[in-house]
Structures are given as C-alpha cells and as structure tokens.
Design a protein around this motif. Structure first.
Motif, short mmCIF file in Angstrom:
data_model
loop_
_atom_site.label_atom_id
_atom_site.label_comp_id
_atom_site.label_asym_id
_atom_site.label_seq_id
_atom_site.Cartn_x
_atom_site.Cartn_y
_atom_site.Cartn_z
N VAL A 265 -1.30 8.25 10.78
CA VAL A 265 -1.47 9.69 10.91
C VAL A 265 -0.14 10.35 10.60
O VAL A 265 0.92 9.88 11.06
N THR A 266 -0.17 11.42 9.83
CA THR A 266 1.01 12.26 9.65
C THR A 266 0.62 13.69 10.06
O THR A 266 -0.44 14.18 9.68
N ALA A 267 1.49 14.31 10.83
CA ALA A 267 1.21 15.65 11.34
C ALA A 267 2.46 16.17 12.04
O ALA A 267 3.48 15.47 12.13
N SER A 268 2.38 17.39 12.56
CA SER A 268 3.48 17.95 13.33
C SER A 268 3.70 17.12 14.59
O SER A 268 2.80 16.38 15.04
N PRO A 269 4.89 17.20 15.19
CA PRO A 269 5.14 16.41 16.41
C PRO A 269 4.12 16.67 17.51
O PRO A 269 3.73 15.74 18.23
N GLU A 270 3.67 17.92 17.65
CA GLU A 270 2.72 18.25 18.70
C GLU A 270 1.38 17.54 18.46
O GLU A 270 0.78 16.99 19.39
N LEU A 271 0.90 17.57 17.22
CA LEU A 271 -0.37 16.92 16.91
C LEU A 271 -0.26 15.40 16.98
O LEU A 271 -1.15 14.73 17.51
N VAL A 272 0.82 14.85 16.45
CA VAL A 272 1.02 13.40 16.54
C VAL A 272 1.09 12.96 18.00
O VAL A 272 0.51 11.94 18.40
N GLY A 273 1.78 13.75 18.83
CA GLY A 273 1.87 13.41 20.24
C GLY A 273 0.51 13.39 20.91
O GLY A 273 0.21 12.51 21.73
N ALA A 274 -0.33 14.35 20.55
CA ALA A 274 -1.68 14.39 21.13
C ALA A 274 -2.50 13.19 20.70
O ALA A 274 -3.16 12.54 21.53
N VAL A 275 -2.45 12.86 19.41
CA VAL A 275 -3.23 11.72 18.91
C VAL A 275 -2.73 10.42 19.51
O VAL A 275 -3.51 9.53 19.88
N ARG A 276 -1.42 10.30 19.64
CA ARG A 276 -0.86 9.07 20.22
C ARG A 276 -1.32 8.90 21.67
O ARG A 276 -1.56 7.78 22.14
N SER A 277 -1.47 10.00 22.41
CA SER A 277 -1.90 9.91 23.80
C SER A 277 -3.28 9.27 23.91
O SER A 277 -3.57 8.55 24.86
N ALA A 278 -4.15 9.55 22.93
CA ALA A 278 -5.47 8.92 22.91
C ALA A 278 -5.40 7.52 22.35
O ALA A 278 -6.01 6.58 22.89
N LYS A 279 -4.63 7.34 21.29
CA LYS A 279 -4.56 6.05 20.61
C LYS A 279 -4.05 4.93 21.53
O LYS A 279 -4.50 3.79 21.46
N TYR B 157 4.09 13.57 -3.03
CA TYR B 157 3.70 14.96 -2.79
C TYR B 157 4.88 15.85 -2.43
O TYR B 157 4.69 17.01 -2.04
N GLY B 158 6.09 15.32 -2.58
CA GLY B 158 7.26 16.14 -2.29
C GLY B 158 7.34 17.38 -3.16
O GLY B 158 7.82 18.43 -2.71
N HIS B 159 6.83 17.29 -4.39
CA HIS B 159 6.83 18.47 -5.27
C HIS B 159 5.92 19.57 -4.75
O HIS B 159 6.03 20.72 -5.18
N LEU B 160 5.05 19.21 -3.80
CA LEU B 160 4.17 20.20 -3.16
C LEU B 160 4.73 20.65 -1.81
O LEU B 160 4.08 21.41 -1.10
N GLY B 161 5.93 20.17 -1.49
CA GLY B 161 6.55 20.56 -0.23
C GLY B 161 6.25 19.66 0.94
O GLY B 161 6.57 20.00 2.08
N VAL B 162 5.63 18.50 0.69
CA VAL B 162 5.26 17.59 1.77
C VAL B 162 6.46 16.76 2.20
O VAL B 162 7.10 16.10 1.38
N ALA B 163 6.78 16.80 3.49
CA ALA B 163 7.85 15.98 4.06
C ALA B 163 7.57 15.79 5.54
O ALA B 163 7.17 16.74 6.23
N TYR B 164 7.75 14.56 6.02
CA TYR B 164 7.51 14.25 7.43
C TYR B 164 8.69 13.47 8.00
O TYR B 164 9.32 12.65 7.31
N ASP B 165 8.97 13.71 9.27
CA ASP B 165 10.00 12.98 10.00
C ASP B 165 9.38 11.67 10.50
O ASP B 165 8.42 11.71 11.29
N PRO B 166 9.89 10.53 10.06
CA PRO B 166 9.26 9.25 10.47
C PRO B 166 9.33 9.00 11.97
O PRO B 166 8.51 8.25 12.51
N ASP B 167 10.27 9.62 12.67
CA ASP B 167 10.41 9.38 14.10
C ASP B 167 9.46 10.20 14.95
O ASP B 167 9.07 9.76 16.04
N THR B 168 9.07 11.37 14.47
CA THR B 168 8.26 12.26 15.31
C THR B 168 6.95 12.69 14.67
O THR B 168 6.10 13.27 15.37
N GLU B 169 6.74 12.41 13.37
CA GLU B 169 5.58 12.94 12.68
C GLU B 169 4.73 11.87 11.98
O GLU B 169 3.88 12.19 11.16
N VAL B 170 4.94 10.62 12.33
CA VAL B 170 4.15 9.51 11.77
C VAL B 170 3.71 8.61 12.92
O VAL B 170 4.52 8.25 13.79
#
Length: 392
Positions: free
Chosen positions: A253-267, A83-96
């Motif tokens: 899960v892939t998302a912004s650092p803020e959303l990933v951080g929130a999900v990780r807190s529950a997970k 999906y890179g051609h659609l602009g999708v890119a995630y930082d593996p350290d903070t967004e996965v």
C-alpha cells in the motif's frame, strides 16, 4: 447445532467458482484458462535472490511490521521511477506498507476505513474478494456497471451513473484499473472526473493497480497523481502479476502517513507479517531494467492477440482488453446464454476451462452471457486451447 457456523455476511459467497473450475480442470485434464496465474515462473535472478535471503537468514523470523526497509525503499523508488513525471513520490518510512499480496491490502484497507453501514462504490464486474471484504467490514456495496460495446469491442464507464451512485452514506470508491475482468484501462479524462467527484463529495478512494505494467493500449495513470487525490487515495500494488510470482503473496500500500497508519492498524491483526525472505527478493525485482517491463508487456500483448483471434475464429464475440491478462467473450453468437452452464460443460466439450463473468456481478443478469479466459500461459498452451475451442 441450530446456529449457522458461517458468518451470515460471508455465507452468500460460499466456495469460489475458481476452486470449482480448477478442480474440474484437474479432473478432466483440461487446459485451465480460468484462474489468472502464469504457468511459468518469473526471472531466475529474482528466484536466486529469494534463495540468498533464506540462506543468509534474512526474513526467516518476523520481519518488521511495515515490511523490510529494502522493499519499502524499492516500492517508493519504483513509484517515482515510473510516475515521478506525474508528481508521484512516497516516503518509504511513513507512506509504504507491505502486505500479504494485494488481497490482504484490499481487506485491511476496507476494514480500516469503513464503519458499518458505509457505502462503497465499486465498478462492476469486480474481483470477487471486493464484495467479500466489503461485507466483512460491515459496508454496503454499490455497483456501477461497466457496459460492453459490440461496436468497438470495449467496456465503458458511465460517469453520470457513477456520480448518481454517490449518496450521503458513501464513504469511498473502490477502483480497479487496469480492470479485471474486462481489461479496461481508465483514461485521463475518466480519472479526472473520478478525482473531481471524490474531492467534491469528500470521498476516499482505494485503487487496485496490480496490473499497472500490463497495459497494451493507452497508459496507466495512478489516480493519486491527480489534483487533490494524494491525501485521499490508497494505492495498492503487487509483485505477483508483474513478476509471475503469484504464490509469494507480496503486495503493498502507498498512501499518506495517516492512511497508511490506519491500514496498518487493521493489517497487524490479519497476517501481522508475511513472506519475509520473499520481500528481499521482490526489492531486487523492482529494480529490474526497463527492458524487463517492456518485454513482459510485449510478450503478453502477443499472447492476448493469439487467444483473442483464436476465440473470434471459434465463434465468440471478443472484447479485446487494453490491459491485464484476461479476455472477456460473449457466448451468445455460439447459441449460448448462460455463462455458468457453458463453463461447467466446456471441459467435457472442448477440454478448456474458463470463468463465467456473472460471478463478478451483483446484477448477475448483466454478466450472464460473458465468459473470461486468461492468457498468462505459454504460447503452445494457448495455441492448443485455441485448437480445441474450434470444435465448438
């Protein structure tokens, strides 16, 4: 003891129909086309990768909370590759974030992002864990119904109905595309309207995309790729459906650092971590060549057509799916109207197990005459099932 043992929010769900029908399949010796798991294992090289990880002592103890670095990097690379051609890119350290399958990803996301009383819009019919997880998070589910069209054999989303469902209490939309159980693949125009609505009303979106590689007509477009959606979308993926290792329970899960951080807190208070050695194997699986993904799609498309054509010949009205590995049928042409009664009698009548779609609805009358069959089975199994169903 006067107080009920089961939390009242969960009591309404009880034992799932999947367990009931699978037990019925065993008891009657029926072909189980109810539960969506393949009857063959995934690639040998991926299984060998899991064995190597076990023997090398990788993942036999607690893996890192966010997931092993190799898998997080592989997930990010996979997203960019397709999906890179659609602009999708995630930082593996903070967004996965790696999870115990997509089911935990859904639960952790809802627990993290909802407050009691928040409303969640979900496309009905929906996978049964959605309703249970919304309830556990204290949310209120608001179904927007996908409706079947006998004319073109598809299910459609009414965008006006979706817009009308949003209130001041709406917190998020829970989206599933490709969609289980209907097989609908939302197109760019539909996703653009959903994105516009989310931005206008400041909504979050959890999007379950576990069937992303099982698309037979149209294309899969990640919602997070659309304008304004990257910072408000939690995207959920899984290895189970793509690689036929549903028992490994490796999701992400892939998302912004803020959303990933929130999900990780529950997970971290659910499973904490899981599937250590399998994480290394899934990292290798995600790097398989394009030919694997196209071969999987083409194989399942042929199986879809085998089962769909056979069901039509047996007298069902068939809604041929554009994605996933499920076919929805209408049993009314067979003189039936109650999907529960039909599915509970089907093993004795024809030696085949299916699932009544009504279990995926809040408005069960909307799903009453519809029945779901899975086609992620060997061709010879599907052919035998089709032959048996002709006796109806």
């Amino acid at each position: 003891m006067s107080r009920p043992l089961l939390n009242r929010r969960l009591a309404e769900f009880g034992t799932t129909i999947f367990a009931e029908m699978s037990a019925l399949a065993v008891r009657t010796g029926s072909i189980n086309l109810g539960q969506g798991f393949p009857d063959t294992d995934g690639p040998e090289e991926v299984r060998e990768a899991a064995v190597r990880a076990l023997r090398d002592g990788r993942g036999n103890q607690y893996p890192p909370g966010p997931g092993v670095p190799e898998l997080r990097a592989a997930v990010a690379a996979h997203q960019h590759r397709f999906y890179g051609h659609l602009g999708v890119a995630y930082d593996p350290d903070t967004e996965v974030l790696v999870t115990a399958g997509a089911t935990e990803a859904i639960a952790a996301s809802l627990l993290a992002l909802l407050e009691p009383g928040d409303e969640v819009i979900a496309l009905e019919p929906y996978y049964d864990s959605y309703a249970a997880c919304i309830a556990m998070a204290g949310g209120t589910r608001v179904p927007v119904t996908l409706r079947p069209s006998a004319e073109d054999g598809t299910y459609a989303l009414d965008l006006d109905e979706l817009r009308d469902a949003v209130t001041d209490r709406t917190r998020l939309i829970l989206l599933n595309t490709p969609h289980n159980p209907t097989g609908t693949v939302l197109d760019r125009a539909e996703l653009t309207e959903i994105a516009r609505l989310a931005c206008e009303r400041d909504l979050l979106v959890i999007t379950d995309e576990v069937y992303e590689h099982l698309v037979y007509e149209g294309e899969h477009i990640p919602l997070a790729s659309l304008p304004g959606m990257r910072e408000r979308t939690v995207t959920i993926g899984s290895a189970g459906k793509t690689f036929s290792f549903t028992g490994w329970k490796v999701g992400w899960v892939t998302a912004s650092p803020e959303l990933v951080g929130a999900v990780r807190s529950a997970k971290q208070f659910l499973t904490y971590v899981s599937a250590g050695p399998f994480q290394y194997a899934v990292a290798e699986a995600l790097a398989l060549p394009d030919s694997y993904y196209t071969g999987l799609r083409d194989d399942l498309r042929a199986k879809r057509d085998l089962l769909a054509d056979g069901l039509a010949a047996a007298g069902f009205r068939v809604f041929r799916p554009s994605g996933t590995y499920f076919v929805t049928t209408d049993i009314r042409p067979l003189g039936e109207e109650d999907g529960f009664a039909f599915c509970r009698a089907l093993p004795e009548r024809a030696g085949v197990v299916a699932i009544p779609n009504a279990v995926f609805y809040d408005h069960q009358d909307q799903g009453a005459p519809y029945v779901r069959f899975a086609f992620c089975k060997q061709e010879k199994v599907l052919q035998e099932a089709v032959d048996r169903l002709r006796a109806l």
